[in-house]
Design an enzyme around this catalytic site. Structure first.
Site, PDB file in Angstrom:
ATOM      1  N   GLU A 164     -61.141  37.343  51.532  1.00 46.27           N
ATOM      2  CA  GLU A 164     -60.116  38.362  50.610  1.00 46.27           C
ATOM      3  C   GLU A 164     -60.738  38.792  49.908  1.00 46.27           C
ATOM      4  OE1 GLU A 164     -57.234  38.675  51.722  1.00 46.27           O
ATOM      5  OE2 GLU A 164     -56.982  36.945  53.670  1.00 46.27           O
TER       6      GLU A 164
ATOM      7  N   SER B 152      -3.379  -1.060  47.575  1.00 43.78           N
ATOM      8  CA  SER B 152      -3.523  -1.844  47.499  1.00 43.78           C
ATOM      9  C   SER B 152      -5.114  -2.481  46.319  1.00 43.78           C
ATOM     10  CB  SER B 152      -3.468  -2.906  48.621  1.00 43.78           C
ATOM     11  OG  SER B 152      -1.440  -3.344  49.055  1.00 43.78           O
TER      12      SER B 152
END
Length: 794
Positions: A188, A469
């Site tokens: 680079e 219930s």
């Protein structure tokens, strides 16, 4: 060895202190180039490498896999854990990093390094010796040193990104290995340490190459220019953007050292995609592609990463392995030509494979739970904290979570297949499932709906529905526990009447009814709970008192608004699946209400640890009191409304209760084993009737989950605590068994069992009703027959 110190040609000191000089240089370039574009002062002002520009995401992790002497081993769960993380099993030979072998008497795991912000667990080969009984005898590292505890990297549950959606693991320049620094510079910016933001030699070489080819084949941007473009500018290729980029590069070079610029570049550079997330920086890229920390990269891996910078998706080793290998080899050749590696190193690296990790599954599990934890953190610490890049270690058990999600998905699919009307409803049928550790209060699994992508509303934590219930165990706890001034008013053998009942209330006459509209006369409290009969429990609630039921619910952990009305005994007030499961968890823990926990710890990027979790809670009932309800709920599974668990294939010890609300709008099944409390709710968001009871819609999901976790036979039996005695009682009278009336075993708090015995021919009760009924049924006919025979003879 680090990079050699380069010869540096720095700007004059006055230019470092006068960034406007960079602007002037850029302006001259603009004029000379004939671009006619003005470089604004704003472009220079923005060229700033502050600490906040590399915001890291907040990561959420599941409970890690740990080993320590004495812990019980689970081979199947360990294999699943490692395979989900992309570890590879080896049958023989040396175990390397990212590999494992689980032998009969020794387990060997090549742990990967795990980074937590600025702290690094280097990993390494760990040996776990298996003792008798399947427990850990000792743990040692590769150097044979004894370890007290070792952890494998945790599974990532989810990530909360900043506005740009960037995934990054920041690293310091000193942590980046030489081979990676050399590789990046080789491909680079070979002269990075010799230029001041613009490499004139590279510009000339690129221009010549492009003219010879007739199109752009080579770029000339330096690392500093790339950093300026990626951080502060758009990717549009215009002359104005290029001039702004150059101006910013000069300013960066003037303001910061080369080391700081290179460190920023290595943390910012884009290196591919993981699904919809952008991978930035070499720290995260090393983890994603190689399953390693960046400090552990070798030459061929470093060259591969460096080569990807030019085109991360073009040279992705997962998508295009051949193109990636060619690009890597080009980097290696450049490194050899520049004299930073030897010919032998070049050949060895070129001959090496790509060295990629096994691709781990994407983090798609536990998303409702991640949202739940994130909301807790925002409420406790503020929304700003979530933007700082936290590491959030949660209580979620990935094995249980996967089993829970599978149970919900398959359970709803099966329901809609068996009952097509459910699939044809206006809105999709939904379900929620919660799993808690009753001993610690830790949330181990949470499913808030059937499809997180379609709806993020968490029905497990945020939806409140009538439990029906499923609330009866709370009423039973209120009746069976000690009163403030003495022993309980009821036992499991207490006789309740199942006869028509009318109660005057401010809203009018309340007439509870059983689910089938029938009445069964006298029966015990145990039978009423096992068979889920409403009328006897309505009478029980009135006798105990609605106020006491509300207090009991609070003690068990229910926090939703409750009113002391008679209908509370039948679950008329809304609760969330999470808090109802917590109430059952208090029963499972023998009356110990643990504080609910979702976090093991939270670490900030600075190393500060938030939310240091110390499990805490309060004993609200004696173990013996809670055991009475557990015993009745076990009976509900064996003989009552929960017996479908056995039909669905689960044989292990479990205490559970179904629940169904008016018009079948909600179906519940909630229960617990000796180590887990589990709650399941099924229904429609808009309250449309499911037209089926909880035992038909929620129970199969509950059973599927337990079978997926424990297999068919479950885990250990429930232990009978001290303070409980077993006495044979007659179910009809609630008295001890006696002559002519064989009793059945029943559990009591010590000292509360009936003292009197029953007899089929005599009752010591003052009413004499028992004697009268038996005399009329058995003796009187004989006396009358003898009288008739005597009269006939006379």
């Amino acid at each position: 060895m680090r990079l050699p110190t380069p010869v540096r040609f720095r700007m004059p000191p006055w230019m470092y202190n006068h960034p406007r000089a960079a602007l002037a240089i850029a302006a001259i370039i603009a004029v000379v180039g004939g671009a006619g574009a003005a470089v604004s002062a704003d472009a220079v002002a923005r060229a700033h490498l502050g600490d906040g520009i590399f915001a890291t995401p907040t990561r959420f992790y599941a409970r890690p896999l740990v080993f320590y002497p004495g812990m019980e081993l689970d081979r199947r769960r360990t294999e699943n854990y490692l395979e989900r993380l992309g570890y590879r099993e080896v049958r023989s030979g040396r175990v390397g990093i990212g590999e494992f072998r689980l032998g009969s008497w020794e387990w060997t795991i090549g742990r990967r390094a795990f980074r937590l912000h600025d702290r690094l667990d280097p990993g390494g080969v760990t040996r776990v010796r298996v003792g008798w009984g399947g427990r850990v005898a000792e743990v040692r590292d590769a150097e044979n040193r004894r370890l007290e505890l070792v952890a494998v990297e945790p599974e990532q549950l989810g990530v909360r990104y900043g506005p740009l959606g960037e995934d990054r693991v920041p690293v310091l320049l000193g942590e980046v290995p030489d081979v990676l620094l050399r590789a990046v510079l080789a491909i680079e910016d070979q002269h990075f340490f010799q230029h001041h933001g613009l490499d004139a030699r590279r510009v000339a070489g690129a221009a010549l190459a492009n003219m010879q080819s007739g199109h752009i084949v080579q770029g000339a941007s330096t690392i500093t220019q790339q950093l300026a473009k990626n951080l502060f500018l758009t990717p549009r290729r215009t002359v104005r953007r290029k001039l702004r980029e150059l101006a910013m590069a000069f300013v960066l070079e003037a303001r910061y050292s080369k080391e700081r610029i290179l460190e920023a570049y290595l943390n910012q550079v884009y290196l591919g995609q993981e699904g919809g997330r952008a991978i930035h920086g070499v720290g995260r890229a090393a983890q994603y592609y190689f399953g390693k920390d960046v400090t552990q990269l070798r030459l061929h891996e470093a060259a591969l990463l460096a080569g990807m910078i030019r085109g991360p998706n073009l040279y992705s080793p997962f998508r295009s392995p051949e193109a990636a290998a060619d690009r890597r080899n080009l980097v290696l050749v450049l490194m050899r030509n520049q004299g930073v590696i030897s010919q032998e190193e070049l050949e060895d690296a070129r001959d090496a494979g790509l060295g990629l990790r096994e691709r781990a599954e994407p983090a798609r599990h536990g998303r409702y739970f991640v949202d739940f934890v994130a909301q807790q953190l925002r409420e406790e610490h503020g929304a700003e904290l979530m933007e700082t890049g936290l590491a959030v270690f949660t209580t979620l058990d990935m094995e249980l979570q996967r089993a829970a999600e599978h149970a919900v998905a398959e359970g709803l699919k099966r329901l809609e297949g068996d009952y097509p009307a459910l699939a044809a409803a206006g809105s999709p049928l939904q379900a929620a499932l919660v799993v808690l550790d009753p001993r610690t209060g830790e949330i181990l699994a949470m499913v808030g709906g059937r499809d997180y992508g379609a709806s993020q509303f968490n029905r497990a934590a945020d939806a409140r529905r009538q439990p029906g219930s499923a609330f009866k165990p709370v009423v039973a706890m209120a009746a069976l526990s000690y009163q403030e001034d003495g022993p309980p008013s009821f036992t499991l053998a207490s006789v309740l009447e199942d006869e028509p009942l009318e109660v005057e209330t401010p809203a009018g006459i309340w007439q509870p009814a059983n689910y089938d509209g029938r009445f069964r006369g006298s029966l015990t409290l145990r039978e009423a709970l096992e068979r889920s009969l409403n009328v006897p429990f309505a009478r029980l609630g009135l006798a105990v008192g609605p106020e006491r039921i509300v207090r009991t619910a609070r003690l068990l952990g229910i926090q939703s608004p409750l009113r002391p009305y008679p209908s509370i005994a039948l679950g008329a007030f809304e609760v969330s699946p999470l808090e109802l499961t917590r109430a059952y968890g208090t029963l499972a823990a023998g009356g110990y209400r643990a504080d609910m926990q979702t976090l093991l710890g939270v670490a900030t990027p600075s190393g500060e640890v938030l939310n240091r979790i110390a499990p805490d809670g309060e004993r609200v009932y004696q173990q013996a009191e809670a055991y009475l309800v557990t015993s009745a709920l076990r009976g509900a599974v064996e003989r009552g409304t929960g017996r479908g668990l056995r039909a669905n294939g689960f044989r292990g010890p479990v205490a559970a209760k179904s629940g169904t609300t008016s018009d079948f709008r909600d179906g519940w099944f909630v229960g617990y084993t000796s180590s887990l409390a589990v709650g399941v709710w099924v229904g429609f968001d808009d309250g449309t009737s499911v037209e089926l009871p909880g035992s038909r819609v929620a129970l199969p999901i509950f059973a599927r989950f337990l079978s997926g976790v424990f297999g068919s036979y479950g885990e250990d039996e429930f232990r009978t605590p001290r303070g409980v005695e077993v006495v044979d009682v007659d179910r009809e009278t609630g008295l001890r068994g006696g002559p002519g009336c064989r009793g059945e075993p029943e559990v009591f708090l010590r000292g509360t069992a009936p003292e009197r015995s029953c007899s089929r021919y005599w009752s010591w009760s003052r009413e004499g009703s028992r004697f009268s009924r038996e005399f009329n049924r058995r003796v009187r006919p004989l006396v009358e027959q003898l009288g008739r025979l005597r009269r006939n003879r006379d």
